[in-house]
Write a protein that holds these residues in place. Sequence first.
Motif, mmCIF file in Angstrom:
data_model
loop_
_atom_site.group_PDB
_atom_site.id
_atom_site.type_symbol
_atom_site.label_atom_id
_atom_site.label_comp_id
_atom_site.label_asym_id
_atom_site.label_seq_id
_atom_site.Cartn_x
_atom_site.Cartn_y
_atom_site.Cartn_z
ATOM 1 N N SER A 1 0.817 -1.216 0.000
ATOM 2 C CA SER A 1 0.000 0.000 0.000
ATOM 3 C C SER A 1 0.851 1.267 0.000
ATOM 4 C CB SER A 1 -0.936 0.008 1.214
ATOM 5 O OG SER A 1 -0.193 0.060 2.424
ATOM 6 N N LEU A 2 2.085 1.142 0.507
ATOM 7 C CA LEU A 2 2.978 2.309 0.561
ATOM 8 C C LEU A 2 3.892 2.402 -0.658
ATOM 9 C CD1 LEU A 2 4.036 2.188 4.330
ATOM 10 C CD2 LEU A 2 2.374 3.736 3.256
ATOM 11 N N THR B 1 0.743 3.348 -4.530
ATOM 12 C CA THR B 1 0.774 4.801 -4.691
ATOM 13 C C THR B 1 0.929 5.214 -6.156
ATOM 14 O OG1 THR B 1 3.172 4.823 -4.295
ATOM 15 C CG2 THR B 1 1.721 5.155 -2.399
ATOM 16 N N HIS B 2 1.324 4.258 -7.004
ATOM 17 C CA HIS B 2 1.434 4.523 -8.437
ATOM 18 C C HIS B 2 0.731 3.395 -9.199
ATOM 19 C CE1 HIS B 2 4.765 6.911 -6.782
ATOM 20 N NE2 HIS B 2 4.583 7.710 -7.821
ATOM 21 N N ASP C 1 -3.064 7.114 -7.184
ATOM 22 C CA ASP C 1 -2.789 6.695 -5.811
ATOM 23 C C ASP C 1 -3.968 5.857 -5.309
ATOM 24 O OD1 ASP C 1 -2.174 6.352 -3.173
ATOM 25 O OD2 ASP C 1 -1.680 8.440 -2.778
ATOM 26 N N ALA D 1 -3.623 3.692 -2.543
ATOM 27 C CA ALA D 1 -3.140 3.136 -1.278
ATOM 28 C C ALA D 1 -4.300 2.723 -0.364
ATOM 29 C CB ALA D 1 -2.240 4.141 -0.575
ATOM 30 N N GLN E 1 0.932 -1.979 -9.889
ATOM 31 C CA GLN E 1 1.641 -0.881 -10.546
ATOM 32 C C GLN E 1 2.201 -1.280 -11.914
ATOM 33 O OE1 GLN E 1 4.643 1.029 -8.171
ATOM 34 N NE2 GLN E 1 5.517 2.188 -9.871
#
Length: 375
Positions: A173-174, A178-179, A189, A191, A332
């Motif tokens: 999630s971090l 985020t991408h 994002d 997250a 991602q």
Amino acid sequence: MLLKTFGWSFAITVAGLVAAFFYGGWEAFGVVAILSVLEISLSFDNAVVNAGILKKMSAFWQKIFLTIGVLIAVFGMRLVFPVVIVAVTASLNPIDAIDLSFNDPDQYKQLVTDAHPAIAAFGGMFLLMIFLDFVFEERDIQWLRWIERPLAKLGKVDMLSVCVALIVLLIASLTVATHAHQHGGGHADKAETVLLSGVAGLITYLIVGGLSGYFEDKLEEEEEREHEAEEEAKRSGKKVSVIALTGKAAFFMFLYLEVLDASFSFDGVIGAFAITNEIVLMALGLGIGAMYVRSLTVYLVRQGTLDDYVYLEHGAHYAIGALAVLLLVTIQYEINEIITGLIGVVLIAWSFWSSVRRNKALEAEEGSTEVTAGV
């Protein structure tokens, strides 16, 4: 035996390909054939894991798995699931989502692609928990001992698999969330979405797996009593049938199998959009593949393959772990479905080869023992 087990799969294949031809000609025929192969290659490890669970169930529940279970798998996950994704993410009612899938397949694909982070987090966490609970468990037969032996010792720590899974989810999630990859090559994002979906996947596993484990423990108690009765029957010359999972125990194991199948099907459903946007062809192709996965599961059970090739289950669980990680990475990054399928096939093939080598070594050892005893 082969025709009895795979008969329905062969029939559904013919019916599905004929329907595809009448729906869209030879092009549709080819698309459905490709989707069928895609689903089988991505879900072979699913069949191996399912077989390990299904062999504990009675013949009646095995039939339920092949009938009602197929309806759930084909119509639930391969047809209804993509529609539900679009309906929820786009705030549409199911009827409008179905209409969108037929009349604007490009927009439909975009909505499903944008929902991928939530799907990947849910499915990834569910599959990751299956893998972690397997490798953290102490077992008599170990395949990759240099990995499994220390992990089994660590597994004595209570709730370790849950802690590891939550750490993996937090990292995902971090980082990748985020991408998150979106339709058209953009990023967003996600997250919060990934975190919530991952927790939901973890909770689903704990509830379904917990209920299954509870009733399986109850069954083991019954099996102990059955074993005592069987020993008594042998002394008296009577025969006692072997107990199998029935009633509530079988129901929750069946429920566990269906949720497991749903998690495995995430990558197949998403991957199918790389081949076609048409929901009819998608349902036909993935449905045919789902039938073969189920037939293969029953075949493995009836042939006793997992008992003969003891490392197959290990290979399948490692494939599950790899798939869980890949699902989180695809939040991602785009990963070709061929790579996903090949990783599973390679791991299972490796475990099969290791099983064959083990069997040959045991046979050679037994042969030398007999020769020594004869001398």
